[in-house]
Design a protein around this motif. Structure first.
Motif, short mmCIF file in Angstrom:
data_model
loop_
_atom_site.label_atom_id
_atom_site.label_comp_id
_atom_site.label_asym_id
_atom_site.label_seq_id
_atom_site.Cartn_x
_atom_site.Cartn_y
_atom_site.Cartn_z
N ASN A 1 0.81 -1.23 0.00
CA ASN A 1 0.00 0.00 0.00
C ASN A 1 0.83 1.27 0.00
OD1 ASN A 1 0.83 -0.39 2.72
ND2 ASN A 1 -0.83 0.94 3.43
N GLY A 2 2.16 1.14 -0.10
CA GLY A 2 3.02 2.31 -0.17
C GLY A 2 3.20 3.02 1.16
N HIS A 3 4.13 3.97 1.18
CA HIS A 3 4.37 4.69 2.44
C HIS A 3 4.62 6.17 2.20
CE1 HIS A 3 8.78 4.21 1.66
NE2 HIS A 3 8.44 3.00 1.27
N HIS A 4 3.96 6.72 1.17
CA HIS A 4 4.04 8.17 0.93
C HIS A 4 2.64 8.74 0.69
CE1 HIS A 4 8.25 7.00 -0.21
NE2 HIS A 4 8.48 8.07 0.54
N TRP A 5 1.74 8.44 1.63
CA TRP A 5 0.37 8.95 1.44
C TRP A 5 -0.29 9.45 2.73
CZ3 TRP A 5 -3.46 6.43 4.16
CH2 TRP A 5 -3.14 5.17 4.67
N ASN A 6 0.26 9.12 3.89
CA ASN A 6 -0.32 9.57 5.16
C ASN A 6 0.60 10.62 5.78
OD1 ASN A 6 -1.74 9.85 7.52
ND2 ASN A 6 -1.29 7.81 8.32
N PRO A 7 0.31 11.91 5.60
CA PRO A 7 1.25 12.98 5.95
C PRO A 7 1.59 13.04 7.43
CG PRO A 7 -0.49 13.81 4.51
CD PRO A 7 -0.91 12.44 4.96
N ARG A 8 2.85 13.33 7.68
CA ARG A 8 3.33 13.60 9.05
C ARG A 8 3.50 15.12 9.20
NH1 ARG A 8 6.09 10.41 12.71
NH2 ARG A 8 6.36 8.77 11.15
N PHE B 1 -1.63 26.80 5.77
CA PHE B 1 -0.65 25.83 6.27
C PHE B 1 -1.01 24.47 5.64
CE2 PHE B 1 1.94 24.98 10.41
CZ PHE B 1 2.77 24.11 9.72
N LEU B 2 -0.16 23.99 4.76
CA LEU B 2 -0.45 22.72 4.10
C LEU B 2 0.76 21.82 4.10
CD1 LEU B 2 -0.28 22.99 0.26
CD2 LEU B 2 -0.14 25.06 1.62
N HIS B 3 0.50 20.53 3.85
CA HIS B 3 1.56 19.54 3.73
C HIS B 3 1.91 19.37 2.26
CE1 HIS B 3 3.58 15.59 3.98
NE2 HIS B 3 3.78 15.88 5.26
N SER B 4 3.14 18.99 1.98
CA SER B 4 3.56 18.81 0.58
C SER B 4 2.69 17.80 -0.15
CB SER B 4 5.03 18.37 0.52
OG SER B 4 5.24 17.17 1.25
N HIS B 5 2.03 16.90 0.59
CA HIS B 5 1.12 15.95 -0.04
C HIS B 5 0.01 16.66 -0.82
CE1 HIS B 5 -0.87 12.08 -0.57
NE2 HIS B 5 -2.01 12.64 -0.17
N TYR C 1 3.83 8.92 7.58
CA TYR C 1 3.77 7.78 8.49
C TYR C 1 3.75 6.48 7.70
CZ TYR C 1 2.39 10.89 12.35
OH TYR C 1 2.35 11.87 13.31
N LEU C 2 4.38 5.45 8.26
CA LEU C 2 4.11 4.09 7.79
C LEU C 2 2.72 3.74 8.31
CD1 LEU C 2 7.37 2.04 8.46
CD2 LEU C 2 6.39 2.66 6.27
N SER C 3 1.79 3.53 7.41
CA SER C 3 0.41 3.43 7.83
C SER C 3 -0.29 2.24 7.20
CB SER C 3 -0.33 4.73 7.45
OG SER C 3 -1.63 4.75 7.96
N ASP D 1 1.53 -2.42 13.75
CA ASP D 1 1.64 -0.97 13.88
C ASP D 1 3.10 -0.58 13.73
OD1 ASP D 1 1.43 1.70 14.34
OD2 ASP D 1 0.98 1.53 16.48
N TYR D 2 3.46 -0.07 12.57
CA TYR D 2 4.84 0.34 12.29
C TYR D 2 4.95 1.85 12.16
CZ TYR D 2 5.49 -4.63 11.20
OH TYR D 2 5.54 -6.00 11.25
N SER D 3 3.96 2.59 12.71
CA SER D 3 3.94 4.04 12.54
C SER D 3 5.05 4.74 13.30
CB SER D 3 2.58 4.60 12.99
OG SER D 3 2.32 4.28 14.35
N SER D 4 5.63 4.07 14.28
CA SER D 4 6.77 4.63 15.01
C SER D 4 7.63 3.48 15.52
CB SER D 4 6.30 5.49 16.19
OG SER D 4 5.56 4.71 17.11
N GLY D 5 8.89 3.78 15.78
CA GLY D 5 9.78 2.74 16.30
C GLY D 5 10.30 1.82 15.21
N PRO D 6 11.00 0.76 15.61
CA PRO D 6 11.62 -0.15 14.65
C PRO D 6 10.59 -0.98 13.87
CG PRO D 6 11.85 -1.02 16.87
CD PRO D 6 11.28 0.37 17.00
N VAL D 7 11.03 -1.51 12.73
CA VAL D 7 10.18 -2.34 11.87
C VAL D 7 10.87 -3.69 11.72
CG1 VAL D 7 9.05 -2.54 9.62
CG2 VAL D 7 9.37 -0.28 10.66
#
Length: 444
Positions: A144-151, A163-167, A319-321, A331-337
């Motif tokens: 599902n990719g990992h460049h679609w849920n903005p941080r 105020f916007l995100h580059s997404h 985020y990894l989402s 849940d890989y949204s934070s921390g090690p994978v």
């Protein structure tokens, strides 16, 4: 047992997973929210799943960004050295047509939930045309990719401008005659700063740390080709060599008013850009330090400088989402994978992640090799090591580069070393350019 595999996503990694499962005669059905293959590379002027914008080009050269089963020469020998988003979209769709993947993909379908049943199978809850339904599969492949849920960044105070995100950034035109502040030093940030500077009244770029700005060409060759040709050199020596080369040909950041680089090569992702330094020295992009706080339309930087802006564009990553998993399961949204070969779960042996890594290089060649290993295991032609859980932890503890501790750097690999590691699990005749007929009907 009849094996039936679900693939989530029909982007660059997903279509490789579908193709290689099809090569093994596996019953497969893929689901994608779009109306065609291409994932992130299907550009739209409207805000969508895609994070590419009007002028986006890939930051790795075509030679090191292609599938071995279907190269850019197989597609179009005249493809540019650094293909545009439209060239890439057409390449991925040509790949899907060449290998007859479309009958195995269900478009305009959302995967709402993936639950593991008592028998170990996967029950997917899906939505198409507003209707929910469920299907059961023996195996699940996540692409599902990992460049679609903005941080988003967080600062003291409140900004009352845009105020916007580059997404959400699609083209420069809406920022004509505005004062624009871009946050970040990665590839998207530098591209956005360059593009807005063509039309804005004023564009600045704020860095919280120093970044290496690497040109796309050295000595008339794509810079990643230079890197590949030196891959035989041990990593510490190679990274030292690249730092010396970069300082010789480009110069130190301080010459451009940018924050100095305080990390070793590889500790952060390098930024590939030919125009930012040019724009800075021509007074079109203005370097700024990190933001201390916000006050209405005023931005106060850490050196005390105060300036007013109409728009802030945060290029602060994603985020990894995996919203279709219960977070207690995945849940890989934070921390090690902790995934072996960046794809195999330590305990769930019928779950695969293809393309969920961030190489210093391009994702797709590595994702293609992951897909081949995955498909061979599903077909019974390869068996994972018995100590997979231990190997997952070993990968986490021994990354290719000792990177700084940020969410962006949890899945980094060296593209060349990673590819070599994956190839060790494949036979010498792993390339399959010839389209193969399906041995099972779609979705049965």
């Amino acid at each position: 047992m009849h094996k039936r595999v679900a693939v989530i996503g029909a982007g660059p990694s997903g279509i490789s997973a579908i193709k290689n499962l099809k090569d093994q005669g596996i019953d497969i059905l893929a689901f994608d929210r779009n109306s065609d293959v291409g994932g992130n590379w299907i550009y739209s002027e409207n805000e969508s799943h895609s994070s590419v914008f009007e002028t986006t080009h890939i930051i790795s050269s075509k030679t090191l960004s292609q599938y071995e089963d279907f190269t850019f020469d197989d597609f179009d020998p005249n493809t540019s050295d650094y293909p545009s988003h439209d060239e890439l979209r057409r390449y991925f769709q040509a790949y899907a047509r060449h290998f007859d993947l479309y009958p195995h993909i269900q478009f305009e379908t959302l995967v709402l939930n993936c639950a593991r049943l008592e028998n170990g199978h996967w029950l997917l809850t899906l939505e198409k045309e507003g209707k929910e339904y469920q299907e059961e599969f023996t195996h699940l492949v996540v692409c599902n990719g990992h460049h679609w849920n903005p941080r988003w960044p967080s600062y003291p105070g409140k900004f009352t401008g845009e105020f916007l995100h580059s997404h959400s950034f699609k083209k420069a035109a809406p920022f004509a005659d505005k004062r624009v502040l871009v946050i970040g030093g990665g590839n998207s940030a530098c591209d956005v700063a360059v593009e807005t500077s063509r039309v804005s009244a004023f564009t600045a770029i704020s860095w919280r740390r120093g970044y290496r700005i690497i040109p796309k060409f050295f000595f008339g060759k794509p810079s990643d080709i230079i890197g590949q040709n030196s891959n035989w050199i041990p990593t510490p020596i190679r990274t030292f060599f690249f730092d010396v080369l970069l300082k010789t040909l480009v110069g130190d950041n301080k010459l451009y008013g940018l924050r100095p680089v305080e990390t070793k090569f590889g500790e952060t992702h390098p930024t590939i850009n030919d125009e930012l330094l040019y724009k800075i020295r021509h007074g079109k992009v203005h370097p700024r330090l990190d933001i201390q706080r916000l006050d209405g339309k005023k931005v106060i930087f850490e050196d005390g400088r105060e300036e007013s802006y109409d728009t802030i564009i945060a290029c602060t990553g994603y985020y990894l989402s995996h919203p279709f998993f219960d977070r207690s399961l995945i849940d890989y949204s934070s921390g090690p994978v902790p995934l072996y070969l960046k794809m195999l779960h330590p305990t769930i042996d019928n779950l695969y992640f293809v393309g969920m890594f961030q190489p210093l290089g391009c994702i797709w060649p590595g994702a293609e090799l992951q897909a081949k290993i995955m498909a061979r295991e599903v077909a019974g032609l390869w068996k994972r090591p018995s100590n997979t859980a231990e190997l997952c932890q070993k990968e986490v503890e021994n990354p290719h580069y000792k990177q700084i501790n940020t969410p962006r750097h949890t899945i980094t690999v060296d593209a060349h070393r990673f590819k070599k590691k994956l190839l060790a699990h494949l036979p010498s005749n792993y390339v399959q350019k010839k389209p193969l007929e399906s041995t099972v009907p779609r979705g049965n």
